[in-house]
Design a protein around this motif. Structure first.
Motif, PDB file in Angstrom:
ATOM      1  N   UNK A  14     -27.901   3.202  -9.595  1.00 13.42           N
ATOM      2  CA  UNK A  14     -29.090   2.521 -10.153  1.00 13.42           C
ATOM      3  C   UNK A  14     -28.826   1.956 -11.477  1.00 13.42           C
ATOM      4  N   UNK A  15     -28.004   2.549 -12.536  1.00 13.64           N
ATOM      5  CA  UNK A  15     -27.595   1.918 -13.885  1.00 13.64           C
ATOM      6  C   UNK A  15     -26.918   0.731 -13.747  1.00 13.64           C
ATOM      7  N   UNK A  16     -25.865   0.960 -12.478  1.00 11.74           N
ATOM      8  CA  UNK A  16     -24.823  -0.355 -12.282  1.00 11.74           C
ATOM      9  C   UNK A  16     -25.638  -1.389 -11.799  1.00 11.74           C
TER      10      UNK A  16
ATOM     11  N   UNK B  90     -23.693  -4.266  -5.172  1.00 15.01           N
ATOM     12  CA  UNK B  90     -25.294  -4.746  -4.657  1.00 15.01           C
ATOM     13  C   UNK B  90     -25.942  -5.826  -5.867  1.00 15.01           C
ATOM     14  N   UNK B  91     -25.348  -5.720  -6.916  1.00 10.66           N
ATOM     15  CA  UNK B  91     -25.880  -6.517  -8.054  1.00 10.66           C
ATOM     16  C   UNK B  91     -25.626  -7.854  -7.668  1.00 10.66           C
ATOM     17  N   UNK B  92     -24.089  -8.131  -7.550  1.00  7.59           N
ATOM     18  CA  UNK B  92     -23.675  -9.477  -7.175  1.00  7.59           C
ATOM     19  C   UNK B  92     -24.207  -9.900  -5.974  1.00  7.59           C
ATOM     20  N   UNK B  93     -24.488  -9.201  -4.865  1.00  7.51           N
ATOM     21  CA  UNK B  93     -25.120  -9.540  -3.662  1.00  7.51           C
ATOM     22  C   UNK B  93     -26.335 -10.398  -3.901  1.00  7.51           C
ATOM     23  N   UNK B  94     -27.229  -9.336  -4.727  1.00  6.48           N
ATOM     24  CA  UNK B  94     -28.648  -9.916  -4.972  1.00  6.48           C
ATOM     25  C   UNK B  94     -28.728 -11.171  -5.695  1.00  6.48           C
ATOM     26  N   UNK B  95     -27.835 -11.413  -6.817  1.00  3.55           N
ATOM     27  CA  UNK B  95     -27.719 -12.597  -7.554  1.00  3.55           C
ATOM     28  C   UNK B  95     -27.244 -13.774  -6.802  1.00  3.55           C
ATOM     29  N   UNK B  96     -26.128 -13.604  -5.952  1.00  2.18           N
ATOM     30  CA  UNK B  96     -25.710 -14.660  -5.153  1.00  2.18           C
ATOM     31  C   UNK B  96     -26.685 -14.975  -3.938  1.00  2.18           C
ATOM     32  N   UNK B  97     -27.327 -14.401  -3.340  1.00  4.81           N
ATOM     33  CA  UNK B  97     -28.258 -14.440  -2.232  1.00  4.81           C
ATOM     34  C   UNK B  97     -29.550 -14.884  -2.859  1.00  4.81           C
ATOM     35  N   UNK B  98     -29.923 -15.020  -4.081  1.00  2.82           N
ATOM     36  CA  UNK B  98     -31.212 -15.585  -4.692  1.00  2.82           C
ATOM     37  C   UNK B  98     -32.284 -14.446  -4.351  1.00  2.82           C
ATOM     38  N   UNK B  99     -31.901 -13.234  -4.215  1.00  2.72           N
ATOM     39  CA  UNK B  99     -32.952 -12.091  -4.125  1.00  2.72           C
ATOM     40  C   UNK B  99     -33.532 -11.801  -5.351  1.00  2.72           C
ATOM     41  N   UNK B 100     -34.522 -10.906  -5.395  1.00  6.43           N
ATOM     42  CA  UNK B 100     -35.154 -10.473  -6.577  1.00  6.43           C
ATOM     43  C   UNK B 100     -34.101  -9.434  -7.131  1.00  6.43           C
TER      44      UNK B 100
END
Length: 404
Positions: free
Chosen positions: A108-110, A384-394
């Motif tokens: 969660x922190x990462x 997971x953070x990278x994936x969210x950023x690159x897919x445009x998710x929240x």
């Protein structure tokens, strides 16, 4: 949205910073002895603040949650046939439940905050403390004396768990962090030598092979530079393993002590109940005292595969796949994300190193277990953070900086 907690941005930022500080303190002191109070306070505070961060955002996915569900379920089934019910219950709480909480905190922190530099510095400080204690105790006592310092095998396992993250930090864009990570790595290797552990060097080779294999798979070709570097490191590691074996009066391939244990445990497995003799690697410790050739201080199988088969029966193999296979699948599926390669290769090296080290002996418990899941949480959280950023998710505002 349902399940979300709305907090002012300044409050969220403050909670996040305190959570990072608590997590960093936990990483710095986790392997050390006689710091239970600091460790407990820091992880409880980190858990509370990580939970608030997790509840505040819509994205509540925990990618490795099935791992802990399988692990807890199979360990629970072993309670029906355990030879020591209280010991198995304690082991499930101590290992499975607590590992799940540690993973949740650092994931969660990462994932919410990035925080790779913070966790890198915490790991660097941890490595410097461990190295300093190792050198001091050997110079003072002319042998390894554990207290604040972990025992021999525990230190080697701790070092091999810290190395993948530090290896990534040596390529960070911040020069000071790169330099400190390099010296921290050198210190851990020095401490590994002082343990006189052959397994440390074998595990180091396997971790290097794993990292190079991931890079070759990603690039669809094998460059000669990492292969040569790996061959040099491998040759040095074999030489060091032979040297420390000689210090202990053994050959490089000495295996007599382990063969007695492994053969006896393999024979024992055929008489065990289908769900094993109970979760906990020393739950059935009295049985080991009935085998004269094992010696008076042998209480467990000294091999994670045999141990899990003994504890949980054939379903123990399912748990092993969940612990090491599910994260592998997660990592490889994110290999094509921009900037993900260092984290994927380091995460895979971590999985291989910990599995190999615990195949040579069993240290998959206590501080080493929690340290493993903390680092696994960091790597999977960042990806997971990278994936969210690159897919445009929240997602949080920015992903970790890519590294070449």
């Amino acid at each position: 949205m349902r399940g979300m907690i709305s907090l002012p941005n300044r409050v969220t930022e403050l909670f996040g910073q305190i959570g990072l500080i608590c997590g960093a303190i936990y990483l710095m002191v986790l392997p050390l002895g006689h710091v239970t109070a600091i460790r407990s306070i820091s992880i409880v505070l980190a858990l509370g603040l990580a939970t608030l961060l997790w509840m505040q955002h819509e994205d509540k996915r925990l990618p490795l949650a099935p791992l802990f569900v399988v692990w807890f379920s199979v360990a629970g089934l072993s309670l029906f046939t355990t030879v020591d019910f209280p010991a198995s219950v304690d082991a499930i709480n101590y290992e499975v439940v607590r590992s799940a909480l540690v993973y949740f905190i650092f994931f969660t922190l990462a994932q919410r905050l990035g925080a790779f530099p913070v966790f890198s510095w915490a790991t660097i400080v941890n490595a410097f403390i461990l190295t300093g204690l190792a050198v001091q105790t050997v110079l003072t006592n002319h042998q390894w004396v554990h207290g604040y310092l972990p025992a021999l095998g525990d230190y080697a396992t701790t070092a091999i768990t810290l190395i993948p993250l530090l290896a990534v930090a040596t390529r960070n864009e911040r020069r000071l962090l790169r330099g400190a990570a390099f010296f921290a790595l050198a210190g851990l290797v020095l401490g590994g030598y002082l343990t006189h552990s052959r397994g440390f060097w074998l595990t180091l080779i396997c971790a290097g092979v794993a990292a190079v294999a991931v890079r070759a798979y990603h690039r669809r070709r094998l460059h000669w530079k990492p292969v040569i570097a790996l061959m040099v490191i491998g040759a040095i590691s074999v030489g060091m393993a032979a040297k420390v074996a000689g210090v202990k009066g053994r050959s490089l391939g000495y295996f007599d002590d382990r063969s007695i244990i492994y053969t006896s445990v393999a024979q024992k497995l055929g008489d065990n109940p289908f769900t094993g003799t109970g979760y906990g690697h020393e739950t059935d410790h009295l049985w080991y005292q009935t085998i004269p050739d094992m010696g008076p201080r042998i209480y467990h199988a000294h091999n994670i595969v045999l141990s899990y088969l003994d504890q949980m029966g054939p379903l123990g193999l399912v748990v092993l796949f969940a612990i090491f296979g599910v994260p592998t699948i997660f990592l490889l599926r994110r290999l094509n994300l921009t900037g993900a390669l260092p984290y994927v290769s380091a995460g895979f090296a971590l999985l291989v190193a910990v599995f190999v080290k615990n195949s040579l002996d069993y240290f998959f418990t206590g501080a080493n277990l929690w340290l493993f899941f903390a680092h696994l949480g960091i790597f999977t959280g960042l990806l997971h953070r990278m994936q969210s950023a690159q897919s445009g998710d929240t997602c949080p505002e920015s992903a970790p900086q890519p590294m070449s």
